[in-house]
Write an enzyme that holds these catalytic residues in place. Structure first.
Site, PDB file in Angstrom:
ATOM      1  N   GLU B 269      16.812  54.855  48.154  1.00  0.00           N
ATOM      2  CA  GLU B 269      17.947  54.438  47.315  1.00  0.00           C
ATOM      3  C   GLU B 269      19.246  55.041  47.843  1.00  0.00           C
ATOM      4  O   GLU B 269      20.311  54.423  47.754  1.00  0.00           O
ATOM      5  CB  GLU B 269      17.716  54.820  45.852  1.00  0.00           C
ATOM      6  CG  GLU B 269      16.467  54.210  45.205  1.00  0.00           C
ATOM      7  CD  GLU B 269      16.365  52.700  45.322  1.00  0.00           C
ATOM      8  OE1 GLU B 269      17.413  52.046  45.469  1.00  0.00           O
ATOM      9  OE2 GLU B 269      15.227  52.173  45.291  1.00  0.00           O
ATOM     10  N   GLU B 298      18.706  46.083  52.552  1.00  0.00           N
ATOM     11  CA  GLU B 298      17.378  46.682  52.689  1.00  0.00           C
ATOM     12  C   GLU B 298      17.242  47.389  54.040  1.00  0.00           C
ATOM     13  O   GLU B 298      16.545  48.401  54.149  1.00  0.00           O
ATOM     14  CB  GLU B 298      16.316  45.583  52.524  1.00  0.00           C
ATOM     15  CG  GLU B 298      14.960  46.067  52.082  1.00  0.00           C
ATOM     16  CD  GLU B 298      14.910  46.713  50.698  1.00  0.00           C
ATOM     17  OE1 GLU B 298      15.858  46.533  49.904  1.00  0.00           O
ATOM     18  OE2 GLU B 298      13.926  47.429  50.432  1.00  0.00           O
TER      19      GLU B 298
END
Lengths: 504, 504
Positions: B269, B298
């Site tokens: 994250e 991503e």
């Protein structure tokens, strides 16, 4: 009512609901800014708050709003509306008129002045330099005088300002009330001061923050605060905020060398929170879903802080528990000594640090000054002198400088005039409501001794909280106590309590 | 450009800015709901989110928006606009066309179906009963097929869905890429499985949550995550959210019997968050102020999680520190044993629990199914069978029931088709970007060994983060690596890394 008008009512309520939704989003951003929003995002977040607030403002003053008001206020239509719609209409109409009567250019100038004045005030207070703040305060007062011109007034110009915070309460009512209060508190205060200061040094020992928090949470829970509809966080300036009845958040501040800040602060904010948690569900989505006035809101926080939290019975029940959380701090202190210490009365300079009795005198100083300003009897430039004279007269102390005196409060720098009286009204209301509550629950003191706060919370919710803005402050008071504003109960409370504590 | 058109450009940017402000408020409410909003306020808060989201939607499809687009897209006008305005216009135009081509009634029906389908899916997954979910999934697929009809498509119907998440990436590109990847990973996986599972039981000892948090915070800080522009909280499903570049929040989850969840989750994250914190300031207030695509986003989280967080050099530096936080858990475990254990490759049923190598195979299963569905080669009713067959073929395992198989992911229940490929694209991009980064920073491994992550973060921010949506995913890739999508780097990474670890 015709189909078309039913549709108008429905559309109107949808329109108003959208405004409450925007306000709820703004409320959450406000809470977030104060509880832990990252510093670097603050300026951008302020812009977002600005955008949403501007939206609400423009909705409140729009042509659409005007047409809803015009259509629904027609006599025959109005009488067929639901009570909630009627009261909602009353609120938005008042807001519409207040906001549209000021020429937009002038209002914009005023908003800019407000934000400038706040930062100047901050610096002026830091440097204790009233002269720095004076020209801004003069302009703020002038703007508000002109606004009163636009809005009109009845009886006294200052009534128009009072009406924003405490509708139904006028200069005449306050004059009668505050002067009686002042005349009885001042001599009582002198007697107490002469009686000498009780032992209190044990209050200021190290009480670990985590333990204070556990105790505060325990008390909040016992008060009936619903943690499924709230949470407790830490902030520099404690507050309670009702986003909706299912989400009412409380914050507090921990001072390890003085547990009173957190414990009484949490009880105080918890009192506000109980009000917001127990509003009737049917008011959600309307502007009625909040406390009816500043003063009634304050009556709830003060009721809990003082009539419960500073009651001997409450501590008879909780003192043992506090001792456990605290460690050895109170080992040599018996209940009566403790009770006396948390009820010390002592004149001081700073309003927000004042005890429950001198607090009212701080407010009376501000009220008399504001009333004087808006009736052209006082000039801004004379404020430091007048402030200090009144402090000496009522409290027997003279601030050493302006930051301990006339510059201590943020309110005026934001253009909030007429707000201060609500605080003292809150005390007066609280004492009146307490009297009525004791009629219904004569075992009040015993309930506190047994730690059974639930019947008290239920009584307040049933008689006050649920109504939100469906009842005006004076209606609440009349319905619950059977009379209007009356300072006698607060005076009697002070006289009885302190005569007993200080054996006067 | 004429004065009038300058005014139109300015007004357009103000209009768009307001949309970003509403989205920021929605973002904060979303974060708050997941990190600690009181349960009882959730339904009311959802309504508020609904109101603000509907506002954004109606602004994106309004007559006003159409007129901005029409005016500013005129050839001569367009060429005189700033680059930021041009790209902004491109974004809102795409959105406008996508949203207005669907008849409003049909879209409304679809929104209702989505929310119904999500709750049915939840129950179906719990009961492992695909038949329960099947009719909803069929309708969701049908709606999306009709939407593709409205939107049009080039080459392959599924391209239109891919375009929403990864503009510029088509079925042709993915087919070539994924099949190559699959054909090389499957045999590698077999070899690794045959090599036997390394010792790893020490991973699952009690590691106190508070200590995990301290270590996670330390790593986040070293990555260059700016805590003045963010904060770390705890949630069931970890995420990162960028409200604006000055406020990018990360959440993680702590499992005391498996520290990997929090540590690798936080690094992952954190990778997303670095992207959002380092967007150029000039993009704030436009829709360009976010990652350029799901896949590139991503790639950033996976770069940090795998190429940094699962790198031997990284742990050469951090292992001693992890040991200190952990207590005695790793006392008897040397670095190589630890490194092997955190790089275990093992076929499993659940995508979100998969290791870095088998993960891509989970995605390929989903991609092939989605492509088949939208090209009428696969029927919804056959999904459980097809799913299990593909799992067996690529991963060598067959789920025991549908909740471990076709029902495991939320995406389809929300109508998100075309989303899954981004995850695998993220891996491929990350390996390509790593290759380019090593050209500029050949001392990459040594930097990790020394714990100097700053040059790596700066390189990513300079080459990727700052641009936001100013560059399309394929433009980023081309500019940074000099080539298009190429799975060879990821394949080589897997082959080299795992041959070495498992001595193949």
């Amino acid at each position: 009512m015709s189909k078309i008008l039913q549709t108008v009512e429905k559309e109107f309520l949808e329109y108003v609901k959208k405004m409450t939704h925007l306000n709820e989003a703004v409320g959450l951003m406000y809470w977030d800014l104060r509880t832990g929003a990252p510093k670097k995002g603050v300026s951008q977040r302020s812009e977002v708050i600005g955008t949403l607030s501007a939206d609400v403002f423009s909705m409140s003053t729009s042509e659409q709003m005007k047409s809803y008001i015009d259509e629904l206020c027609q006599e025959q239509v109005y009488s067929s509306l639901s009570d909630v719609t009627k009261k909602t209409l009353e609120e938005v109409k008042k807001e519409y008129e207040r906001n549209t009567k000021i020429p937009p250019e002038e209002f914009k100038e005023y908003v800019i002045l407000q934000s400038k004045a706040e930062s100047v005030w901050e610096e002026a207070r830091e440097q204790s330099d009233f002269a720095m703040f004076q020209p801004y305060l003069e302009k703020l007062v002038d703007f508000n005088k002109r606004f009163i011109g636009y809005w009109g007034y009845e009886g006294n110009k200052y009534n128009t300002l009072l009406d924003m915070y405490e509708p139904g309460v006028t200069v005449d009512i306050i004059d009668a009330t505050f002067s009686k209060l002042r005349d009885r508190i001042v001599p009582l205060l002198q007697k107490i001061t002469e009686a000498g200061k009780p032992e209190a040094s044990f209050l200021f020992e190290q009480f670990p923050k985590e333990k204070q928090k556990e105790f505060s949470l325990k008390v909040l829970k016992e008060m009936g605060y619903d943690f499924r509809a709230g949470r407790l966080d830490e902030t520099v300036h404690p507050f309670a905020i009702g986003l909706n009845p299912g989400d009412v958040r409380v914050t507090t501040r921990y001072v390890e060398s003085d547990f009173r800040t957190a414990v009484f602060g949490t009880i105080h904010e918890g009192g506000h929170a109980l009000y917001e948690q127990n509003l009737s569900e049917e008011l959600v989505g309307t502007p009625l879903s909040t406390g009816t006035s500043m003063g009634i809101h304050e009556s709830q926080s003060l009721f809990w802080e003082n009539f419960v939290g500073r009651n001997r019975g409450f501590w008879k029940h909780h003192y043992a528990s506090l001792k456990k959380y605290a460690g050895t701090q109170f080992d040599q202190v018996d209940l009566d000594t403790f009770y006396k210490a948390i009820n010390i009365v002592e004149p001081s300079f700073i309003r927000i640090e004042a005890d429950e009795m001198t607090y009212a005198l701080h407010i009376i100083v501000r009220y008399e000054i504001e009333k004087g300003l808006f009736n052209d009897e006082i000039e801004v430039r004379d404020l430091p002198r007048i402030w200090n004279e009144k402090m000496q007269e009522y409290l027997g102390v003279t601030p050493e400088n302006d930051s301990q005196g006339v510059l201590q409060d943020v309110h005026w720098s934001g253009g909030s005039f007429g707000y201060f009286p609500s605080y003292a009204l809150g005390y007066i209301y609280a004492a009146q409501l307490k009297q009525a509550l004791v009629q219904d629950l004569p075992e009040f003191d015993e309930l506190l001794e047994k730690g059974e706060l639930n019947p008290i919370q239920k009584w307040l919710s049933r008689n006050i909280h649920q109504y939100g803005k469906m009842k005006k402050p004076m209606e609440i008071l009349q319905d619950v106590t059977g009379e209007g504003l009356n300072p006698d109960y607060l005076i009697r409370y002070f006289e009885e309590k302190y005569s007993s504590i200080f054996s006067l």
